[in-house]
Design a protein around this motif. Structure first.
Motif, mmCIF file in Angstrom:
data_model
loop_
_atom_site.group_PDB
_atom_site.id
_atom_site.type_symbol
_atom_site.label_atom_id
_atom_site.label_comp_id
_atom_site.label_asym_id
_atom_site.label_seq_id
_atom_site.Cartn_x
_atom_site.Cartn_y
_atom_site.Cartn_z
ATOM 1 N N THR A 5 0.832 -1.190 0.000
ATOM 2 C CA THR A 5 0.000 0.000 0.000
ATOM 3 C C THR A 5 0.869 1.244 0.000
ATOM 4 O OG1 THR A 5 -0.088 0.129 2.418
ATOM 5 C CG2 THR A 5 -1.763 -1.241 1.321
ATOM 6 N N ASN A 7 0.925 3.357 2.294
ATOM 7 C CA ASN A 7 1.479 3.497 3.637
ATOM 8 C C ASN A 7 2.820 2.774 3.759
ATOM 9 O OD1 ASN A 7 0.956 4.400 6.495
ATOM 10 N ND2 ASN A 7 1.201 2.201 6.844
ATOM 11 N N ASP A 8 2.948 1.624 3.083
ATOM 12 C CA ASP A 8 4.223 0.908 3.077
ATOM 13 C C ASP A 8 5.318 1.739 2.401
ATOM 14 O OD1 ASP A 8 3.053 -1.331 4.297
ATOM 15 O OD2 ASP A 8 2.385 -2.116 2.365
ATOM 16 N N GLU A 11 6.537 4.533 4.740
ATOM 17 C CA GLU A 11 7.454 4.057 5.776
ATOM 18 C C GLU A 11 8.803 3.639 5.187
ATOM 19 O OE1 GLU A 11 5.433 0.930 7.770
ATOM 20 O OE2 GLU A 11 3.953 2.256 8.724
ATOM 21 N N LEU A 17 3.502 12.736 3.428
ATOM 22 C CA LEU A 17 2.110 12.647 2.984
ATOM 23 C C LEU A 17 1.506 14.048 2.978
ATOM 24 C CD1 LEU A 17 -0.318 10.872 2.187
ATOM 25 C CD2 LEU A 17 -0.881 10.718 4.632
ATOM 26 N N GLU A 21 -5.142 11.088 3.083
ATOM 27 C CA GLU A 21 -4.829 10.106 4.114
ATOM 28 C C GLU A 21 -5.792 8.908 4.085
ATOM 29 O OE1 GLU A 21 -4.142 9.956 8.971
ATOM 30 O OE2 GLU A 21 -4.608 11.847 7.949
ATOM 31 N N VAL A 24 -4.411 5.757 1.947
ATOM 32 C CA VAL A 24 -3.054 5.221 2.100
ATOM 33 C C VAL A 24 -3.039 3.693 2.153
ATOM 34 C CG1 VAL A 24 -2.102 7.273 3.199
ATOM 35 C CG2 VAL A 24 -3.181 5.490 4.599
ATOM 36 N N TYR A 25 -4.195 3.074 2.347
ATOM 37 C CA TYR A 25 -4.242 1.614 2.405
ATOM 38 C C TYR A 25 -4.847 1.006 1.133
ATOM 39 C CZ TYR A 25 -2.954 2.155 7.272
ATOM 40 O OH TYR A 25 -2.291 2.475 8.429
#
Length: 311
Positions: A5, A7-8, A11, A17, A21, A24-25
Motif C-alpha cells: 500500500t 502506507n508501506d 514508511e 504525505l 490520508e 493510504v491503504y
C-alpha cells in the motif's frame, strides 16, 4: 502475492504525505510506474490509472503553464478511485488543484526529496520484489559454493541431516522444511525462510537447533537465488537411474524451469559429499566442462576406431 500500500511506501522511503490520508491503504497491484506527461497534455485514452503516478519537474512545469480550468479538468481525470497514489519528486510543491481533487477522491499525494529517475528506480525495484509471484515448497535450501541448491524429497528421507552435514563442511543454510520462493524476474527464483523458522534446523531424534547460534553467523544466509534442485528419493531396485549424467532433468517452479538431479538414498551413501560434488559438477557444466559428455565422445571414438579396424 504480498500486499503493498501507499502506507508501506511512506514508511520505506520516508515520504511526506501531503493529502489523501484516507487512501493510504489502497492496494498497489503492479510494479509499473507511470509518469503522466502525455496525460497532462490531455490524452487519457490509455491512461494506466492503477499504477503509481510519478510527477517530476517536467510534468509539473508543463502543468503550471496551463489555464486554471484546464488544470482542474486534467487533475480530475488523473485522480481516479483506482489510482493507488501520486508521488512528487525533488521536494517539489504540489499544485493546489491536485491537493483539492486528490483529497476529495482519497488519492494519497506524497513527496520525496529524491530525483525523479532515482526515485522511479527504487520504487520499481521495491515493488518488483514485494509483488513478485510467490510459492512455498517443502524442502531445504543451502548455499553450496555460491550456488543455491534446493533439496527436495519425501519427509524423513534425510534432507535436514544432509543440510546439517553441509553446514559442518562450511556451506550456508538458507531455509529448512519450508522454502518461500519468489520469482522476482524472468528465470530468477529467490528462496528465503519463513520468519518463524529462520536459522532453525529440525533433526529427528535431536529436535530443533539454531544453526546461527551453534555454527556462527557465517553458517546462514537470509536469501539465495536458486540455481539447482536436487531430489532425494529412497533407492528403488526396479528403477533405472542415470549412471552417466547425460540426461537433463528439470522441474518447473512458478514460470521457471529449474535443472534437477535425482539422487537415490540408501544406507552407506554419504549424501552431503554427493550433493556437494553434484553442485561442483553442475557449476563445471555451466562453464562448458561436461565430464559425462567427454566420456561419451571418447567412447564413440573408440567404437568408431574398432569398426574401422574390422574392415
Amino acid at each position: 502475492m504480498a500486499k503493498v500500500t501507499a502506507n508501506d511506501l511512506i514508511e520505506k522511503f520516508q515520504l511526506e504525505l501531503l493529502c489523501g490520508e484516507e487512501g493510504v491503504y489502497r492496494p498497489i497491484t503492479t510494479s509499473d510506474i507511470s509518469r503522466p506527461g502525455i496525460e497532462m497534455a490531455g490524452f487519457f485514452t490509455y491512461y494506466p490509472a492503477k499504477r503509481l503516478q510519478l510527477l517530476g519537474r517536467t510534468e509539473l512545469s508543463f502543468f503550471e503553464q496551463l489555464d486554471k480550468s484546464i488544470r482542474e479538468e486534467r487533475i480530475e481525470k488523473l485522480c481516479t478511485y483506482d489510482t493507488p497514489g501520486i508521488i512528487l519528486s525533488r521536494g517539489l510543491d504540489a499544485p493546489e488543484e491536485l491537493l483539492e481533487v486528490a483529497d476529495k477522491v482519497g488519492v494519497p499525494v506524497m513527496r520525496s526529496s529524491l530525483t525523479t529517475t532515482r526515485l522511479s528506480s527504487q520504487l520499481t525495484n521495491y515493488l518488483d520484489v514485494k509483488l513478485a509471484p510467490m510459492t512455498a515448497i517443502h524442502g531445504v535450501l543451502v548455499d553450496i559454493y555460491g550456488i543455491g541448491v534446493l533439496l527436495t524429497g519425501a519427509s524423513g528421507v534425510g534432507k535436514s541431516e544432509t543440510a546439517l552435514d553441509l553446514v559442518r563442511r562450511g556451506h550456508r543454510l538458507v531455509a529448512d522444511d519450508s522454502v518461500e520462493i519468489r520469482q522476482e524476474h524472468e528465470h530468477n527464483l529467490i528462496g528465503t525462510a519463513p520468519d518463524l523458522i529462520q536459522h532453525l534446523l529440525e533433526i529427528r531424534g535431536l529436535g530443533i537447533i539454531n544453526v546461527m547460534t551453534l555454527f556462527g553467523a557465517g553458517a546462514i544466509r537470509p536469501f539465495k537465488r536458486i540455481a539447482l534442485a536436487i531430489h532425494l528419493e529412497l533407492w528403488d531396485q526396479n528403477k533405472m537411474y542415470d549412471r552417466l549424467g547425460l540426461e537433463d532433468e528439470t522441474v518447473k517452479i512458478l514460470d521457471t524451469e529449474l535443472p534437477r538431479i535425482t539422487i537415490p538414498v540408501r544406507p552407506g551413501r554419504n549424501l552431503a559429499v554427493i550433493v556437494e560434488v553434484a553442485t561442483m559438477n553442475f557449476r563445471l557444466k555451466r562453464m562448458g566442462m561436461n565430464a559425462a559428455q567427454q566420456f561419451s565422445d571418447r567412447l564413440s571414438e573408440v567404437i568408431e576406431e574398432g569398426d574401422r579396424e574390422e574392415f
